[in-house]
Scaffold this motif. Structure first.
Motif, short mmCIF file in Angstrom:
data_model
loop_
_atom_site.label_atom_id
_atom_site.label_comp_id
_atom_site.label_asym_id
_atom_site.label_seq_id
_atom_site.Cartn_x
_atom_site.Cartn_y
_atom_site.Cartn_z
N VAL A 146 2.54 7.04 -13.42
CA VAL A 146 2.83 7.42 -14.75
C VAL A 146 2.13 7.24 -15.77
O VAL A 146 1.46 7.80 -16.42
N PHE A 147 2.07 5.29 -15.20
CA PHE A 147 0.49 5.22 -16.15
C PHE A 147 -1.03 5.84 -15.78
O PHE A 147 -1.84 5.99 -17.12
N SER A 148 -1.46 5.77 -15.07
CA SER A 148 -2.60 6.62 -14.57
C SER A 148 -2.25 8.32 -14.96
O SER A 148 -3.20 8.20 -15.59
N SER A 149 -1.51 8.71 -14.42
CA SER A 149 -2.01 10.27 -14.86
C SER A 149 -1.44 10.66 -16.32
O SER A 149 -1.30 11.62 -16.85
N GLU A 150 -0.33 10.08 -16.51
CA GLU A 150 0.24 10.61 -18.19
C GLU A 150 0.80 11.42 -18.28
O GLU A 150 1.95 11.78 -19.06
N ALA A 151 2.03 12.23 -16.96
CA ALA A 151 2.47 12.91 -17.02
C ALA A 151 4.21 12.94 -16.95
O ALA A 151 4.18 12.21 -16.04
N GLY A 152 4.58 13.46 -18.23
CA GLY A 152 6.11 12.76 -18.10
C GLY A 152 6.44 11.65 -19.16
O GLY A 152 7.51 11.54 -20.30
N LEU A 153 4.61 10.71 -19.72
CA LEU A 153 4.91 10.02 -20.72
C LEU A 153 4.85 11.07 -21.83
O LEU A 153 5.28 10.37 -22.89
N VAL A 183 0.60 -1.24 0.13
CA VAL A 183 -0.12 -0.21 -0.28
C VAL A 183 0.68 1.14 -0.15
O VAL A 183 0.50 2.31 -0.37
N GLY A 184 2.43 0.92 0.68
CA GLY A 184 2.56 2.56 0.40
C GLY A 184 3.53 2.81 -1.04
O GLY A 184 3.75 4.07 -1.34
N ALA A 185 2.82 2.00 -2.22
CA ALA A 185 3.43 2.72 -3.08
C ALA A 185 2.28 3.91 -3.75
O ALA A 185 2.53 4.21 -4.49
N LEU A 186 1.11 4.24 -2.63
CA LEU A 186 0.44 5.24 -3.16
C LEU A 186 0.90 6.41 -2.05
O LEU A 186 0.77 7.48 -3.91
N PHE A 187 1.90 5.70 -1.48
CA PHE A 187 2.78 7.53 -1.43
C PHE A 187 3.29 8.21 -2.41
O PHE A 187 3.17 9.01 -2.76
N TRP A 188 3.90 6.67 -2.89
CA TRP A 188 4.49 7.54 -4.05
C TRP A 188 4.02 7.86 -5.41
O TRP A 188 4.34 8.47 -6.57
N MET A 189 2.31 7.50 -5.69
CA MET A 189 1.90 7.86 -6.69
C MET A 189 1.48 9.37 -6.30
O MET A 189 1.43 9.79 -7.42
N TRP A 190 1.47 9.64 -5.20
CA TRP A 190 1.11 10.79 -4.93
C TRP A 190 2.44 11.80 -5.01
O TRP A 190 2.20 12.95 -5.22
N ILE A 191 3.51 11.53 -4.38
CA ILE A 191 4.88 12.08 -4.67
C ILE A 191 5.25 12.15 -6.70
O ILE A 191 5.07 13.39 -6.63
N SER A 247 -6.47 16.85 -15.17
CA SER A 247 -6.42 15.59 -15.23
C SER A 247 -5.30 14.31 -14.07
O SER A 247 -5.93 13.73 -13.84
N VAL A 248 -3.88 15.36 -13.79
CA VAL A 248 -3.15 14.84 -12.80
C VAL A 248 -4.09 14.81 -11.36
O VAL A 248 -3.72 13.16 -11.05
N PHE A 249 -4.05 15.73 -11.34
CA PHE A 249 -5.20 16.03 -9.78
C PHE A 249 -6.40 14.91 -9.64
O PHE A 249 -6.68 14.60 -8.14
N ILE A 250 -7.26 15.00 -10.97
CA ILE A 250 -8.41 13.89 -10.75
C ILE A 250 -8.64 12.71 -11.07
O ILE A 250 -9.08 11.86 -10.09
N THR A 251 -7.22 12.20 -11.88
CA THR A 251 -6.83 11.20 -11.48
C THR A 251 -6.05 10.14 -10.47
O THR A 251 -6.66 9.08 -10.20
N THR A 252 -5.09 10.68 -10.13
CA THR A 252 -3.69 10.31 -9.64
C THR A 252 -4.61 10.83 -7.47
O THR A 252 -4.60 10.34 -7.03
N GLY A 253 -5.17 11.78 -8.01
CA GLY A 253 -5.17 12.96 -6.32
C GLY A 253 -6.53 12.03 -5.63
O GLY A 253 -6.90 12.12 -4.82
N ILE A 254 -7.49 12.11 -7.02
CA ILE A 254 -8.66 11.87 -6.81
C ILE A 254 -9.32 10.46 -6.31
O ILE A 254 -9.45 9.11 -5.58
N VAL A 255 -9.12 9.95 -8.18
CA VAL A 255 -9.46 8.31 -8.19
C VAL A 255 -8.94 7.09 -7.81
O VAL A 255 -9.07 5.74 -7.21
N CYS A 256 -7.83 7.80 -7.82
CA CYS A 256 -6.90 6.57 -7.71
C CYS A 256 -6.03 6.22 -5.63
O CYS A 256 -6.40 4.71 -5.59
N THR A 257 -6.85 7.68 -5.50
CA THR A 257 -6.61 7.27 -3.76
C THR A 257 -7.71 6.46 -3.43
O THR A 257 -7.84 6.00 -2.51
#
Length: 466
Positions: free
Chosen positions: A272-279, A93-101, A304-314
């Motif tokens: 990166v897969f979820s938000s595509e930021a940098g992809l 579950v710690g992977a989520l923290f690094w998703m936020w970063i 889109s980064v805020f919506i995908t990772t900040g909301i849906v992924c969380t």
């Protein structure tokens, strides 16, 4: 483990090893500093732009909202549901923290991608807007070989990430829920994809504008309901997320345990897969937007980064954590992973909850498939011209079927490798063009201030007249 899977795992570990992770963080941090935290200063304004009326006279093919929905169509969904579950099943579950970063820095990266996509876009033979990393790398850095490399990886990545991952996740969800044969799921999905692909970006934008908000709301409300039911355990869940991000997670049940490096690798790669930021994929959709200035659309893209990772992924990660399903096994004794893990989590709290995930997952996957098809064909158009796109659509459609019947782990390994290869040339281009983005941002800041002064003046004049 098969020899093929073992080889794919080794390649994946090399591609997503320290060099790419360091490059992603370095570029995100560099742009955050260079742009003075643009992702935090303009976050509210960015969302206001995305959901407000646009200037129909501005150049472009689709509105800010449709561009955002097309981008979200290719990110929210499989990456935010299946991708997060896979990340947690492998990295804890710690992977989520690094998703936020990754998301916090990724918003600046995505903003920069949007600015450059609009600034360097062109109009093609079909009178459609074309833009994205292949254009801003070639025109901005004068390194055409790097642009070609991106376009080549982009065209191939679309098939793995945007195509086969989607059909695979839907096929597994349908098999788990209704014992529906993946072969039939693949065939149906392939036919529907083929029908949808020949309407172009305007058609994709309209479909995404309807599908994405509806399916996102449906899934988010279901996830929030579970979080509310288990609200007393939320503080404990967050404590577990932060702790395992820095200490790893011990084995439990069918979960074999995870190290800190696994948490970081899975968190960043799935982020990166979820938000595509940098992809480099989403700026291809941003380039089609109607806008009067690059920065305005770039801020919308950043949302889109805020919506995908900040909301849906969380929400996905919290649901899996709060329901305690991590490490549970399926009928065959294997640890649950991907969409099957999320289905089990929803069923723990909501009777028939797996139906919510499946209903959301199918349109999520479908919109992602058609969104990525647009990305892929624009990369192929850059390499081989407009006439090549119809052949790409045919190949893209046909490859939906094998995606549905291959193993989940193999499909995700292929997608991860392709994502990493695609990100390298784009991140190099963004780093080299940071100064261009900063100059555009400075001009936009002056424009916003002038607009605010004019708005106040009009309001003051209206009050004096009344």
């Amino acid at each position: 483990m098969s020899n093929t899977q073992a080889v794919l795992d080794k390649i994946n570990n090399i591609v997503w090893g320290p060099p790419l992770l360091v490059l992603l963080v370095t570029v995100g941090l560099y742009l955050t500093i260079r742009l003075k935290g643009v992702q935090f200063r303009y976050l509210w304004y960015a969302h206001k732009l995305a959901f407000s009326r646009q200037d129909d006279n501005a150049q472009g093919d689709i509105s800010h909202f449709q561009a955002l929905m097309t981008s979200l169509a290719a990110t929210i969904g499989i990456g935010s549901i299946t991708g997060v579950a896979t990340a947690i099943a492998t990295g804890g579950v710690g992977a989520l923290f690094w998703m936020w970063i990754a998301a916090g820095l990724g918003m600046a990266t995505k903003y920069a991608e949007g600015v450059l996509a609009i600034k360097y876009r062109i109009v093609d033979e079909k009178n459609e807007m074309c833009g994205g990393p292949m254009y801003y790398i070639e025109k901005g850095t004068k390194q055409k070989w790097l642009a070609v490399l991106f376009a080549l990886f982009g065209g191939i990545t679309a098939i793995g990430t945007g195509n086969m991952i989607q059909s695979n996740s839907v096929a597994l969800a349908m098999q788990d829920l209704a014992h529906f044969n993946p072969v039939y799921t693949g065939l149906i999905f392939m036919v529907l994809t083929g029908i949808a692909l020949f309407g172009g970006i305007k058609s994709i934008g309209k479909v995404s504008g309807i599908l994405v908000p509806t399916m996102a709301a449906f899934y988010i409300l279901g996830g929030i309901a579970i979080v509310l039911v288990r609200a007393e355990f939320v503080p404990q869940a967050f404590a577990q997320i932060f702790k395992s991000a820095f200490t790893g997670q011990a084995a439990a049940g069918g979960f074999i345990g995870a190290t800190v490096m696994q948490a970081i690798q899975m968190g960043v790669s799935r982020g990166v897969f979820s938000s595509e930021a940098g992809l480099g994929s989403s700026p291809i959709a941003a380039a089609a937007a109607k806008t009067d200035t690059p920065s305005r659309q770039a801020l919308v893209s950043m949302c889109s980064v805020f919506i995908t990772t900040g909301i849906v992924c969380t929400i996905t990660a919290l649901v899996v954590t709060l329901t305690g399903v991590l490490g549970t096994t399926g009928v065959g004794g294997e640890a649950l992973d991907g969409s099957a893990l999320v289905l089990r989590a929803f069923n723990e709290v909501i009777p028939g909850g797996s139906l919510i995930v499946t209903i959301a997952l199918i349109p999520f996957a479908f919109s992602t498939t058609i969104g990525w098809a647009y990305y892929g064909e624009k990369c192929i158009e850059y390499l081989f011209g407009c006439k090549s796109t119809k052949y790409y659509r045919i190949i893209y459609t046909l490859l939906v079927f094998p995606g549905a019947i291959l193993s989940l782990k193999m499909i995700w390994s292929i997608a991860n490798i392709l994502n990493g290869l695609m990100a390298f040339p784009n991140l190099i281009g963004l780093f080299c063009l940071g100064g261009v983005v900063a100059a555009e941002t400075k001009s936009f800041k002056h424009l916003v201030r002038r607009e605010q002064r004019e708005k106040k003046a009009r309001k003051k004049k209206a009050l004096s007249i009344s």
